[in-house]
Design a protein around this motif. Structure first.
Motif, PDB file in Angstrom:
ATOM      1  N   GLY A 138     -35.859 -26.833 -27.308  1.00 26.61           N
ATOM      2  CA  GLY A 138     -37.032 -26.311 -27.999  1.00 26.61           C
ATOM      3  C   GLY A 138     -36.714 -25.743 -29.363  1.00 26.61           C
ATOM      4  N   PRO A 139     -37.215 -24.556 -29.637  1.00 25.30           N
ATOM      5  CA  PRO A 139     -37.048 -23.975 -30.974  1.00 25.30           C
ATOM      6  C   PRO A 139     -35.608 -23.557 -31.278  1.00 25.30           C
ATOM      7  CG  PRO A 139     -38.079 -22.388 -29.520  1.00 25.30           C
ATOM      8  CD  PRO A 139     -37.996 -23.692 -28.760  1.00 25.30           C
ATOM      9  N   HIS A 140     -34.705 -23.704 -30.323  1.00 22.50           N
ATOM     10  CA  HIS A 140     -33.317 -23.277 -30.515  1.00 22.50           C
ATOM     11  C   HIS A 140     -32.415 -24.424 -30.954  1.00 22.50           C
ATOM     12  CE1 HIS A 140     -34.694 -19.596 -28.788  1.00 22.50           C
ATOM     13  NE2 HIS A 140     -35.087 -20.229 -27.714  1.00 22.50           N
ATOM     14  N   ALA A 141     -33.012 -25.538 -31.369  1.00 22.81           N
ATOM     15  CA  ALA A 141     -32.236 -26.726 -31.731  1.00 22.81           C
ATOM     16  C   ALA A 141     -31.259 -26.469 -32.872  1.00 22.81           C
ATOM     17  CB  ALA A 141     -33.180 -27.871 -32.101  1.00 22.81           C
ATOM     18  N   GLY A 142     -31.520 -25.494 -33.718  1.00 19.27           N
ATOM     19  CA  GLY A 142     -30.643 -25.222 -34.848  1.00 19.27           C
ATOM     20  C   GLY A 142     -29.393 -24.434 -34.499  1.00 19.27           C
ATOM     21  N   LEU A 143     -29.310 -23.927 -33.285  1.00 15.29           N
ATOM     22  CA  LEU A 143     -28.133 -23.149 -32.889  1.00 15.29           C
ATOM     23  C   LEU A 143     -26.935 -24.061 -32.669  1.00 15.29           C
ATOM     24  CD1 LEU A 143     -29.735 -20.673 -30.329  1.00 15.29           C
ATOM     25  CD2 LEU A 143     -28.856 -20.127 -32.603  1.00 15.29           C
ATOM     26  N   PRO A 144     -25.726 -23.554 -32.923  1.00 17.51           N
ATOM     27  CA  PRO A 144     -24.523 -24.363 -32.679  1.00 17.51           C
ATOM     28  C   PRO A 144     -24.386 -24.712 -31.195  1.00 17.51           C
ATOM     29  CG  PRO A 144     -23.984 -22.328 -33.852  1.00 17.51           C
ATOM     30  CD  PRO A 144     -25.422 -22.239 -33.459  1.00 17.51           C
ATOM     31  N   ASP A 145     -23.783 -25.864 -30.929  1.00 19.42           N
ATOM     32  CA  ASP A 145     -23.563 -26.290 -29.547  1.00 19.42           C
ATOM     33  C   ASP A 145     -22.795 -25.241 -28.748  1.00 19.42           C
ATOM     34  OD1 ASP A 145     -24.797 -28.715 -30.123  1.00 19.42           O
ATOM     35  OD2 ASP A 145     -22.896 -29.706 -30.588  1.00 19.42           O
ATOM     36  N   ALA A 146     -21.897 -24.539 -29.414  1.00 20.60           N
ATOM     37  CA  ALA A 146     -21.074 -23.544 -28.723  1.00 20.60           C
ATOM     38  C   ALA A 146     -21.922 -22.419 -28.131  1.00 20.60           C
ATOM     39  CB  ALA A 146     -20.016 -22.984 -29.672  1.00 20.60           C
ATOM     40  N   VAL A 147     -23.080 -22.125 -28.708  1.00 24.69           N
ATOM     41  CA  VAL A 147     -23.970 -21.112 -28.133  1.00 24.69           C
ATOM     42  C   VAL A 147     -24.439 -21.583 -26.758  1.00 24.69           C
ATOM     43  CG1 VAL A 147     -26.232 -19.983 -28.341  1.00 24.69           C
ATOM     44  CG2 VAL A 147     -24.719 -20.116 -30.321  1.00 24.69           C
ATOM     45  N   PHE A 148     -24.755 -22.864 -26.644  1.00 22.33           N
ATOM     46  CA  PHE A 148     -25.217 -23.395 -25.362  1.00 22.33           C
ATOM     47  C   PHE A 148     -24.072 -23.469 -24.357  1.00 22.33           C
ATOM     48  CE2 PHE A 148     -28.033 -25.111 -28.681  1.00 22.33           C
ATOM     49  CZ  PHE A 148     -29.163 -24.401 -28.322  1.00 22.33           C
ATOM     50  N   GLU A 149     -22.851 -23.696 -24.848  1.00 18.24           N
ATOM     51  CA  GLU A 149     -21.680 -23.643 -23.968  1.00 18.24           C
ATOM     52  C   GLU A 149     -21.495 -22.224 -23.434  1.00 18.24           C
ATOM     53  OE1 GLU A 149     -18.288 -25.320 -26.012  1.00 18.24           O
ATOM     54  OE2 GLU A 149     -19.408 -27.140 -26.500  1.00 18.24           O
ATOM     55  N   LEU A 150     -21.762 -21.220 -24.286  1.00 17.47           N
ATOM     56  CA  LEU A 150     -21.694 -19.830 -23.844  1.00 17.47           C
ATOM     57  C   LEU A 150     -22.720 -19.582 -22.740  1.00 17.47           C
ATOM     58  CD1 LEU A 150     -20.779 -16.846 -24.102  1.00 17.47           C
ATOM     59  CD2 LEU A 150     -22.475 -16.609 -25.943  1.00 17.47           C
ATOM     60  N   LEU A 151     -23.939 -20.071 -22.915  1.00 14.52           N
ATOM     61  CA  LEU A 151     -24.963 -19.905 -21.873  1.00 14.52           C
ATOM     62  C   LEU A 151     -24.511 -20.546 -20.576  1.00 14.52           C
ATOM     63  CD1 LEU A 151     -28.270 -20.647 -23.851  1.00 14.52           C
ATOM     64  CD2 LEU A 151     -27.149 -18.443 -23.474  1.00 14.52           C
ATOM     65  N   ASP A 152     -23.929 -21.751 -20.667  1.00 16.85           N
ATOM     66  CA  ASP A 152     -23.402 -22.429 -19.476  1.00 16.85           C
ATOM     67  C   ASP A 152     -22.344 -21.572 -18.780  1.00 16.85           C
ATOM     68  OD1 ASP A 152     -24.732 -24.911 -19.090  1.00 16.85           O
ATOM     69  OD2 ASP A 152     -23.528 -25.870 -20.651  1.00 16.85           O
ATOM     70  N   ALA A 153     -21.437 -20.982 -19.571  1.00 13.84           N
ATOM     71  CA  ALA A 153     -20.363 -20.160 -19.009  1.00 13.84           C
ATOM     72  C   ALA A 153     -20.928 -18.928 -18.316  1.00 13.84           C
ATOM     73  CB  ALA A 153     -19.382 -19.754 -20.107  1.00 13.84           C
ATOM     74  N   ILE A 154     -21.930 -18.309 -18.922  1.00 13.77           N
ATOM     75  CA  ILE A 154     -22.532 -17.115 -18.319  1.00 13.77           C
ATOM     76  C   ILE A 154     -23.225 -17.479 -17.014  1.00 13.77           C
ATOM     77  CG2 ILE A 154     -24.342 -15.376 -18.632  1.00 13.77           C
ATOM     78  CD1 ILE A 154     -23.437 -15.376 -21.634  1.00 13.77           C
ATOM     79  N   GLU A 155     -23.932 -18.614 -17.020  1.00 12.70           N
ATOM     80  CA  GLU A 155     -24.594 -19.053 -15.789  1.00 12.70           C
ATOM     81  C   GLU A 155     -23.566 -19.385 -14.711  1.00 12.70           C
ATOM     82  OE1 GLU A 155     -28.333 -21.818 -14.842  1.00 12.70           O
ATOM     83  OE2 GLU A 155     -26.611 -22.937 -15.620  1.00 12.70           O
TER      84      GLU A 155
END
Length: 154
Positions: free
Chosen positions: A32-49
C-alpha cells in the motif's frame, strides 16, 4: 549433495539480487502506501513477526543480529517503520531499560499483504507442479531449514 549445494547458492544469489523485491516493483498493492520504504524495513517486520511466533519480543539490537546488520542500521530501519506506523515501542515489563519493538495493526496488515504476494509468486513458479510435488517441497525445505539452523550459529 552437489545439486542441493548448487540450488542453495542460486537461492542466495537470488536473494542478494533482491529478485523478489524486483518482482514486487509495480505490484505495490501488497504494501500500500508504504511502497517507498526500503526492503530492509519489511525484512525487519518479518523478523519481529518471527520473534513473536517464538514468544520473543525484539529490541533494536536483537533485530540487528537477526537481520545481519549493525545496530545503527537496525535503529534507522526501526525509526522508519515507527514513523510509517508499522511498529511501536513497548517497555519491557522485566527490564525497564529495554525498549521492545512490536507490530501495529497496520504493520500486521502490510505483512499479510506481503505474504499473499510471496505466496502468489511461489504459486506462479510452481504452477506446473503436482500437488504432491508442492507438498514434498514444503516438507523437505522446512526440514532442511530447521536442520540447517540447528547447526549454524545465530
Amino acid at each position: 549433495m552437489a545439486d542441493i549445494e548448487t540450488a542453495v547458492v542460486a537461492l542466495r544469489r537470488s536473494r542478494q539480487r533482491r529478485a523478489l523485491a524486483r518482482l514486487a516493483e509495480g505490484r505495490d498493492e501488497h504494501v500500500g502506501p508504504h511502497a517507498g520504504l526500503p526492503d530492509a524495513v519489511f525484512e525487519l517486520l518479518d523478523a519481529i513477526e518471527a520473534g513473536e511466533g517464538q514468544g520473543l519480543a525484539l529490541t533494536v539490537t536483537e533485530a540487528a543480529a537477526l537481520l545481519g546488520v549493525d545496530q545503527p542500521r537496525s535503529s534507522r530501519l526501526a525509526s522508519q517503520a515507527l514513523e510509517a506506523g508499522l511498529l511501536r515501542r513497548e517497555a519491557d515489563q522485566h527490564d525497564g531499560r529495554r525498549s521492545l519493538l512490536a507490530l501495529t495493526s497496520e504493520g500486521r496488515d502490510v505483512l499479510a499483504g506481503m505474504r499473499r504476494f510471496r505466496r502468489g509468486i511461489i504459486a506462479e513458479a510452481t504452477a506446473g507442479w503436482t500437488a504432491e510435488d508442492r507438498a514434498a517441497l514444503a516438507r523437505h525445505l522446512t526440514r532442511f531449514v530447521q536442520d540447517f539452523s540447528a547447526i549454524t550459529p545465530r
